[in-house]
Design an enzyme around this catalytic site. Structure first.
Site, PDB file in Angstrom:
ATOM      1  N   TYR A   1     -13.489  -3.723   9.493  1.00 24.71           N
ATOM      2  CA  TYR A   1     -12.576  -2.965   9.459  1.00 24.71           C
ATOM      3  C   TYR A   1     -11.928  -3.330  10.638  1.00 24.71           C
ATOM      4  O   TYR A   1     -10.434  -3.427  10.873  1.00 24.71           O
ATOM      5  CB  TYR A   1     -12.441  -1.488   8.751  1.00 24.71           C
ATOM      6  CG  TYR A   1     -11.202  -0.778   9.137  1.00 24.71           C
ATOM      7  CD1 TYR A   1     -10.021  -0.507   7.998  1.00 24.71           C
ATOM      8  CD2 TYR A   1     -10.613  -0.013  10.490  1.00 24.71           C
ATOM      9  CE1 TYR A   1      -8.858  -0.136   7.901  1.00 24.71           C
ATOM     10  CE2 TYR A   1      -9.629   0.661   9.629  1.00 24.71           C
ATOM     11  CZ  TYR A   1      -9.062   0.782   9.236  1.00 24.71           C
ATOM     12  OH  TYR A   1      -7.815   1.404   8.662  1.00 24.71           O
TER      13      TYR A   1
ATOM     14  N   ALA B   1     -12.442  -5.789  13.016  1.00 26.68           N
ATOM     15  CA  ALA B   1     -11.859  -7.247  13.330  1.00 26.68           C
ATOM     16  C   ALA B   1     -11.229  -7.615  12.358  1.00 26.68           C
ATOM     17  O   ALA B   1     -10.381  -7.589  13.047  1.00 26.68           O
ATOM     18  CB  ALA B   1     -13.255  -8.538  12.391  1.00 26.68           C
TER      19      ALA B   1
ATOM     20  N   ASN C   1       0.971  -2.399   4.803  1.00 36.90           N
ATOM     21  CA  ASN C   1       0.297  -1.326   5.117  1.00 36.90           C
ATOM     22  C   ASN C   1      -1.233  -1.160   4.347  1.00 36.90           C
ATOM     23  O   ASN C   1      -1.789  -0.538   4.751  1.00 36.90           O
ATOM     24  CB  ASN C   1       1.402   0.246   4.615  1.00 36.90           C
ATOM     25  CG  ASN C   1       0.078   1.644   4.687  1.00 36.90           C
ATOM     26  OD1 ASN C   1      -0.238   2.272   6.172  1.00 36.90           O
ATOM     27  ND2 ASN C   1      -0.057   2.036   3.817  1.00 36.90           N
TER      28      ASN C   1
ATOM     29  N   LYS D   1      -8.514  -5.235  12.385  1.00 36.30           N
ATOM     30  CA  LYS D   1      -7.451  -4.542  12.617  1.00 36.30           C
ATOM     31  C   LYS D   1      -7.096  -5.254  13.512  1.00 36.30           C
ATOM     32  O   LYS D   1      -5.822  -5.683  14.402  1.00 36.30           O
ATOM     33  CB  LYS D   1      -7.627  -3.057  12.912  1.00 36.30           C
ATOM     34  CG  LYS D   1      -7.534  -2.341  11.690  1.00 36.30           C
ATOM     35  CD  LYS D   1      -6.297  -2.685  10.776  1.00 36.30           C
ATOM     36  CE  LYS D   1      -6.358  -1.605   9.508  1.00 36.30           C
ATOM     37  NZ  LYS D   1      -4.921  -1.283   8.827  1.00 36.30           N
TER      38      LYS D   1
ATOM     39  N   GLY E   1       0.845  -1.735   0.047  1.00 37.22           N
ATOM     40  CA  GLY E   1      -0.050   0.771   0.135  1.00 37.22           C
ATOM     41  C   GLY E   1       0.209   1.302  -0.008  1.00 37.22           C
ATOM     42  O   GLY E   1       0.611   2.305   0.429  1.00 37.22           O
TER      43      GLY E   1
ATOM     44  N   SER F   1      -5.437  -0.207  13.793  1.00 35.70           N
ATOM     45  CA  SER F   1      -5.545   1.497  14.344  1.00 35.70           C
ATOM     46  C   SER F   1      -6.490   0.730  15.087  1.00 35.70           C
ATOM     47  O   SER F   1      -6.868   0.430  16.158  1.00 35.70           O
ATOM     48  CB  SER F   1      -6.705   0.899  13.494  1.00 35.70           C
ATOM     49  OG  SER F   1      -7.992   2.016  13.354  1.00 35.70           O
TER      50      SER F   1
END
Length: 244
Positions: free
Chosen positions: A152, A154, A87, A156, A10, A139
């Site tokens: 999202y 879950a 990332n 992270k 990323g 995050s």
């Protein structure tokens, strides 16, 4: 980081770009891995403008064969890899009752499965060298949750557990595995939010400002450097105090 070889997934924009440029400024050779060829090429050119070797690699980090091709290319170009920054990530937001199964799957695959696939390939190389730094981007929502982001959050949270497991499995081979958990980071996405939403967000941040991509990159640099050699299995929170 002189002469170290780093892969940043990323890496074509935002936080990934900032990480790639920060490591390059410290002498690391950079493989900019991204699904978007134009973005990867643009950042790779920025790195080379600093006098550092770099290659852009188009990769789908959710697919095993694509990840293997990435590491094969890096090994061919640079002889190996010393630093992996996982990332790459996406969002597909919706409340649980409205979330489509394909949106759950795509976020889990790109955000979490990718960390497994890339780490698996990295440790094959790093274990032989008895040196490696793996830094995963988690995050704040992994620890707090966030309405509309079940997938999202879950993904992270899964990254945190995976980070700790890799740390335990490969510490004896000289490989460290850590994570950075950003909070609200100023990006094009946050810039587009209505002012009242921004004010509400800022109210939850004791430092009273959004973070910058450089704030995140600085934490990654530390964990990817020699200075963090006795730190593994940990998460650095870069959130201005919104979660302590």
């Amino acid at each position: 980081m002189k002469d170290r070889v780093a892969i940043v997934t990323g890496g074509g924009r935002g936080i990934g770009r900032a990480i790639a440029l920060a490591m390059a400024s410290r002498g690391a050779k950079i493989a900019v891995a991204d699904l978007n060829a134009a973005d990867a090429e643009a950042v790779s050119k920025e790195v080379e403008s600093l006098g550092i070797r770099s290659i852009p690699v188009v990769v789908d980090v959710s697919q095993e064969e694509s990840v293997k091709e990435l590491f094969g290319r890096v090994k061919e170009e640079f002889g190996g890899v010393d630093i992996l920054v996982n990332n790459a990530g996406i969002t597909r937001d919706a409340l649980v009752l409205r979330m489509k199964e394909e949106d759950w799957d795509s976020v889990i695959n790109i955000n979490l499965k990718s960390v497994f696939l890339c780490s698996k390939e990295a440790v094959k190389i790093m274990a032989k060298k008895r040196y490696g730094r793996i830094v995963n981007i988690a995050s704040v929502v992994a620890f707090m949750g966030n309405p509309g982001q079940a997938n999202y959050s879950a993904s992270k949270a899964g990254i945190v557990g995976l980070t700790k497991t890799v740390a335990r499995e490969y510490a004896s081979r000289g490989i460290t595995s850590n994570a950075v958990a950003p909070g609200f980071i100023q990006t094009a996405m946050t810039d587009a939010l209505p002012e009242d939403v921004k004010e509400q967000m800022l109210g939850s941040i004791p430092l009273g400002r959004f973070g910058s991509v450089d704030d995140v990159a600085n934490a990654v640099i530390f964990l990817a450097s020699e200075a963090s050699g006795y730190i593994t299995g940990h998460v650095i929170h870069v959130n201005g105090g919104m979660f302590m």
